[in-house]
Design a protein around this motif. Structure first.
Motif, mmCIF file in Angstrom:
data_model
loop_
_atom_site.group_PDB
_atom_site.id
_atom_site.type_symbol
_atom_site.label_atom_id
_atom_site.label_comp_id
_atom_site.label_asym_id
_atom_site.label_seq_id
_atom_site.Cartn_x
_atom_site.Cartn_y
_atom_site.Cartn_z
ATOM 1 N N LYS A 1 0.801 -1.230 0.000
ATOM 2 C CA LYS A 1 0.000 0.000 0.000
ATOM 3 C C LYS A 1 0.835 1.282 0.000
ATOM 4 O O LYS A 1 0.323 2.360 0.276
ATOM 5 N N THR A 2 2.115 1.148 -0.322
ATOM 6 C CA THR A 2 2.932 2.336 -0.559
ATOM 7 C C THR A 2 3.421 2.299 -1.997
ATOM 8 O O THR A 2 3.908 1.268 -2.473
ATOM 9 N N VAL A 3 3.258 3.411 -2.694
ATOM 10 C CA VAL A 3 3.745 3.570 -4.060
ATOM 11 C C VAL A 3 5.043 4.360 -4.012
ATOM 12 O O VAL A 3 5.120 5.401 -3.362
ATOM 13 N N TYR A 4 6.054 3.868 -4.690
ATOM 14 C CA TYR A 4 7.316 4.593 -4.801
ATOM 15 C C TYR A 4 7.339 5.332 -6.140
ATOM 16 O O TYR A 4 7.037 4.738 -7.181
ATOM 17 N N ALA A 5 7.697 6.602 -6.099
ATOM 18 C CA ALA A 5 7.775 7.415 -7.314
ATOM 19 C C ALA A 5 9.163 8.035 -7.416
ATOM 20 O O ALA A 5 9.627 8.678 -6.473
ATOM 21 N N ILE A 6 9.826 7.809 -8.549
ATOM 22 C CA ILE A 6 11.155 8.358 -8.790
ATOM 23 C C ILE A 6 11.015 9.623 -9.625
ATOM 24 O O ILE A 6 10.518 9.587 -10.758
#
Length: 241
Positions: A13-18
């Motif tokens: 439930k955590t999205v990582y965005a670069i």
């Protein structure tokens, strides 16, 4: 309000965005993630160590930016980013690329990325392919924001999803987990002014009519924000994890 729909029970439930540029963030998509109960964590390319993000089992979104994939001598962090991305794609982990992110995915898959024959900046609709269950189906009659000068060849293992009048390779997918699009569906209507300020040199050099771009944003962005939520929901629902 948090939506109760469970898009995928196995997705962390955590999205990582670069990010490659501070104001090119998740934009309108960030609110959609929040509505579905996700958290978002940003990583700054060139500053943060991206190894943990690229090895993450959950969804990783690789965002846009003004540099080129082929500028690795000037921006050496790209070497490690591409290396980590190659392994991530080989492991078929859920990965979404937007603009530069799409170019990085294409390059990591062995395709060529290079300067295009013309800048494509502005709002126009796409020509969708006949791919079965095309995740971009909601964009069939919707103008999207194009903002790029580079382009890429279609990776050998990829399925083409969309084209534009100027560039044939606008979006592709590999299976259900890897999705890439050259255009922008994430820009919120109220955020475009940051792009107009931050990219002023590029806009001037390309002789882009800035007032017209702003006017088109007010005309097209509200519908795109709605349709982009449908695209994201389709992608998240069909992940194979």
């Amino acid at each position: 309000m948090i939506m109760t729909t469970i898009l995928h029970p196995n997705l962390p439930k955590t999205v990582y965005a670069i990010q490659h540029l501070a104001f090119e963030d998740l934009g309108a998509l960030e609110d959609v993630f929040y509505q579905y109960g996700f958290r978002v964590r940003y990583f700054d390319a060139g500053v943060d160590d991206l190894s943990a993000a690229l090895a993450y089992d959950g969804l990783v979104i690789i965002l846009g930016g003004p540099i080129g994939v082929y500028e690795q001598d000037d921006y050496p962090f790209l070497v490690d980013e591409i290396s980590g991305l190659k392994q991530r794609l080989a492991d078929n982990k859920p990965t979404l690329g937007i603009c530069l992110g799409a170019q990085l995915i294409a390059y990591a898959l062995g395709a060529q990325v290079y300067a295009g024959h013309a800048k494509e900046i502005g709002w126009s609709s796409l020509s969708l392919s006949e791919a079965s269950h095309n995740p971009l189906a909601a964009l069939g009659n919707t103008a999207v924001l194009h903002w790029h000068g580079d382009t890429f060849d279609l990776p050998a293992q990829a399925e083409l999803l969309a084209s534009s009048e100027l560039y044939p390779n606008q979006a592709f997918k590999i299976g259900q987990n890897i999705l890439a699009f050259q255009f922008h569906i994430e820009v919120a209507e109220e955020d475009l002014e940051k792009w107009l300020i931050g990219h002023t040199c590029e806009l001037r050099k390309a002789n882009i009519n800035i007032p017209q771009l702003r006017q088109d944003n007010h005309r097209y962005a509200p519908e795109l924000m709605s349709k982009s939520a449908e695209v994201l929901k389709h992608y998240l629902t069909h992940l194979n994890i």
